[in-house]
Write a protein that holds these residues in place. Structure first.
Motif, short mmCIF file in Angstrom:
data_model
loop_
_atom_site.label_atom_id
_atom_site.label_comp_id
_atom_site.label_asym_id
_atom_site.label_seq_id
_atom_site.Cartn_x
_atom_site.Cartn_y
_atom_site.Cartn_z
N LEU A 46 0.82 -1.21 0.00
CA LEU A 46 0.00 0.00 0.00
C LEU A 46 0.85 1.26 0.00
O LEU A 46 0.63 2.18 -0.79
CB LEU A 46 -0.93 0.00 1.22
N ALA A 47 1.85 1.29 0.89
CA ALA A 47 2.60 2.53 1.10
C ALA A 47 3.59 2.81 -0.03
O ALA A 47 3.66 3.93 -0.54
CB ALA A 47 3.33 2.46 2.44
N LEU A 48 4.38 1.80 -0.41
CA LEU A 48 5.45 2.04 -1.38
C LEU A 48 4.93 2.52 -2.74
O LEU A 48 5.39 3.57 -3.24
CB LEU A 48 6.31 0.79 -1.53
N PRO A 49 3.98 1.83 -3.38
CA PRO A 49 3.48 2.34 -4.66
C PRO A 49 2.77 3.68 -4.54
O PRO A 49 2.98 4.58 -5.37
CB PRO A 49 2.52 1.25 -5.14
N LEU A 50 1.91 3.83 -3.52
CA LEU A 50 1.15 5.08 -3.40
C LEU A 50 2.07 6.29 -3.21
O LEU A 50 1.94 7.30 -3.91
CB LEU A 50 0.18 4.97 -2.22
N ILE A 51 2.99 6.19 -2.26
CA ILE A 51 3.86 7.33 -1.97
C ILE A 51 4.81 7.60 -3.13
O ILE A 51 4.99 8.75 -3.55
CB ILE A 51 4.64 7.09 -0.66
N THR A 52 5.41 6.54 -3.66
CA THR A 52 6.38 6.72 -4.74
C THR A 52 5.73 7.31 -5.98
O THR A 52 6.26 8.26 -6.58
CB THR A 52 7.05 5.38 -5.09
N ILE A 53 4.59 6.76 -6.38
CA ILE A 53 3.93 7.24 -7.59
C ILE A 53 3.44 8.67 -7.40
O ILE A 53 3.54 9.50 -8.31
CB ILE A 53 2.77 6.30 -7.97
N ALA A 54 2.91 9.00 -6.22
CA ALA A 54 2.43 10.36 -5.97
C ALA A 54 3.57 11.37 -6.08
O ALA A 54 3.44 12.41 -6.75
CB ALA A 54 1.77 10.44 -4.59
N ILE A 55 4.69 11.09 -5.44
CA ILE A 55 5.83 12.01 -5.49
C ILE A 55 6.40 12.09 -6.90
O ILE A 55 6.70 13.18 -7.41
CB ILE A 55 6.92 11.56 -4.49
N ALA A 56 6.55 10.93 -7.56
CA ALA A 56 7.13 10.91 -8.90
C ALA A 56 6.24 11.64 -9.91
O ALA A 56 6.74 12.37 -10.78
CB ALA A 56 7.36 9.47 -9.35
N LEU A 57 4.92 11.46 -9.79
CA LEU A 57 4.01 12.18 -10.69
C LEU A 57 4.10 13.69 -10.49
O LEU A 57 4.10 14.46 -11.45
CB LEU A 57 2.57 11.70 -10.45
N PHE A 58 4.17 14.11 -9.23
CA PHE A 58 4.26 15.54 -8.94
C PHE A 58 5.51 16.14 -9.56
O PHE A 58 5.46 17.17 -10.25
CB PHE A 58 4.25 15.74 -7.42
N PHE A 59 6.66 15.50 -9.33
CA PHE A 59 7.91 16.03 -9.87
C PHE A 59 7.93 15.95 -11.40
O PHE A 59 8.40 16.89 -12.06
CB PHE A 59 9.10 15.27 -9.29
N ALA A 60 7.45 14.85 -11.96
CA ALA A 60 7.45 14.71 -13.42
C ALA A 60 6.56 15.76 -14.07
O ALA A 60 6.90 16.31 -15.13
CB ALA A 60 6.99 13.31 -13.81
N PHE A 61 5.42 16.06 -13.44
CA PHE A 61 4.53 17.07 -13.99
C PHE A 61 5.20 18.44 -13.96
O PHE A 61 5.12 19.21 -14.93
CB PHE A 61 3.23 17.11 -13.17
N LEU A 62 5.89 18.75 -12.85
CA LEU A 62 6.60 20.03 -12.78
C LEU A 62 7.71 20.11 -13.82
O LEU A 62 7.92 21.16 -14.44
CB LEU A 62 7.20 20.22 -11.38
N LEU A 63 8.42 19.01 -14.03
CA LEU A 63 9.55 19.01 -14.95
C LEU A 63 9.13 19.04 -16.41
O LEU A 63 9.93 19.42 -17.27
CB LEU A 63 10.42 17.77 -14.72
N ASN A 64 7.89 18.68 -16.71
CA ASN A 64 7.46 18.60 -18.10
C ASN A 64 6.35 19.58 -18.47
O ASN A 64 6.30 20.04 -19.60
CB ASN A 64 6.98 17.17 -18.41
N VAL A 65 5.45 19.86 -17.53
CA VAL A 65 4.27 20.66 -17.86
C VAL A 65 4.14 21.85 -16.91
O VAL A 65 3.33 22.75 -17.15
CB VAL A 65 2.99 19.78 -17.79
N GLY A 66 4.92 21.90 -15.86
CA GLY A 66 4.71 22.90 -14.82
C GLY A 66 5.11 24.31 -15.18
O GLY A 66 4.71 25.26 -14.51
N GLY A 67 5.90 24.48 -16.25
CA GLY A 67 6.33 25.82 -16.63
C GLY A 67 5.38 26.47 -17.61
O GLY A 67 4.28 25.98 -17.88
N LYS A 68 5.81 27.59 -18.16
CA LYS A 68 5.00 28.32 -19.13
C LYS A 68 5.25 27.75 -20.52
O LYS A 68 6.30 27.23 -20.82
CB LYS A 68 5.33 29.81 -19.11
N SER A 69 4.24 27.89 -21.38
CA SER A 69 4.39 27.42 -22.76
C SER A 69 5.21 28.41 -23.55
O SER A 69 5.17 29.62 -23.32
CB SER A 69 3.01 27.24 -23.41
#
Length: 294
Positions: A66-89
């Motif tokens: 329960l803990a490892l996939p949920l926490i890891t995926i949540a953190i990784a998605l957040f960082f990946a979104f910032l690194l790819n979509v979080g800035g200005k177009s």
């Protein structure tokens, strides 16, 4: 065509299928490694049902699943979104936050370290004195040191924290690759309709990354059924204190190489095999969705 397939199939059967078959056979015996194996049938599996250490390890795997996939995926998605979509177009192309390329390298860095080295590093982080990274800071502020690996209610979560830290970087890269394949026009159309960053994440990014998320959950679940190296190096007395961090791989190692109960250890290995296989099959079945074309 059959001739080309013969060599890889033969290698797979020799080095994968045959060892599994041997493990099943040994699990039916009472073998201590020196004398000839004695056939006992399903006695080892009956012993598992009454083994408190086995069920405690299975319980810990439940927490990890329960803990490892949920926490890891949540953190990784957040960082990946910032690194790819979080800035200005810019010029119709989505961009990540400033310094995104540098952050990708930083996040991925734990992947180049051996798991045993990571465990040794976190021994220094968790030390219960002034030389520990965390407790050293706490003690400078006059606070009591925290016994991360000694207190039973903290030990397992301290292990999970290390597993998450070690895994996040890989899934940041994995999700970044998935997000990079999403056409920018989809994000532009959503923004023209007034979508915020939060809406883009939940209504655009997540649905289009579903297949990648499914794979990540299976991989992390399999990792949750392992965790041997981290537990063996980092925990107290290999799975302690008082079995608070033990996992099935640790119990297999202990029964095989400490108690010389190779038949019983093989039975635990077979149980771990079927638990892992069942988890992967159920996850793929329950998370199955129609693919989204774009």
């Amino acid at each position: 065509m059959i001739g080309f397939l013969f060599a890889p199939v033969a290698l797979y059967v020799t080095f994968v299928i045959w060892p599994y078959a041997q493990a099943f056979q040994i699990s039916m015996t009472n073998w201590r490694g020196l004398s000839a194996p004695q056939w006992v049938g399903f006695d080892n599996y009956r012993r598992l049902l009454d083994d408190g250490a086995f069920w405690k390890a299975v319980q810990h795997h439940g927490v990890l699943l329960l803990a490892l996939p949920l926490i890891t995926i949540a953190i990784a998605l957040f960082f990946a979104f910032l690194l790819n979509v979080g800035g200005k177009s810019s010029g119709g192309q989505r961009q990540g936050v400033w310094g995104a390329k540098f952050y990708r390298v930083v996040f991925f860095f734990p992947q180049v370290l051996a798991v045993a080295i990571i465990a040794v590093l976190f021994q220094m982080v968790y030390r219960p004195n002034e030389s520990g990274l965390i407790n050293g800071v706490l003690m400078k502020f006059g606070l009591e040191p925290v016994l991360f690996l000694v207190k039973p209610n903290l030990a397992l979560w301290s292990i999970i924290a290390v597993l998450v830290w070690q895994a996040v970087g890989f899934y940041v890269v994995l999700f970044s690759a998935g997000m990079a394949s999403i056409p920018g026009e989809i994000y532009e159309a959503a923004e023209m309709d007034g979508a915020t960053k939060v809406t883009l994440f939940f209504r655009v990014t997540l649905p289009l990354l579903w297949d990648t998320l499914q794979v990540a959950w299976v991989y992390l679940g399999i990792a949750a059924f392992d965790a041997f190296a981290i537990v063996a190096v980092l925990s107290v007395d290999g799975g302690g204190p008082d079995g608070a961090t033990t996992v099935l791989a640790m119990e297999i190692y202990r029964n095989a190489f400490v108690y010389s109960k190779y038949g019983y250890a093989s039975a635990m290995g077979v149980a771990l095999f079927f638990l892992t296989l069942t988890f992967a099959a159920l996850t793929l079945r329950l998370t199955k969705r129609e693919s989204v074309e774009y």
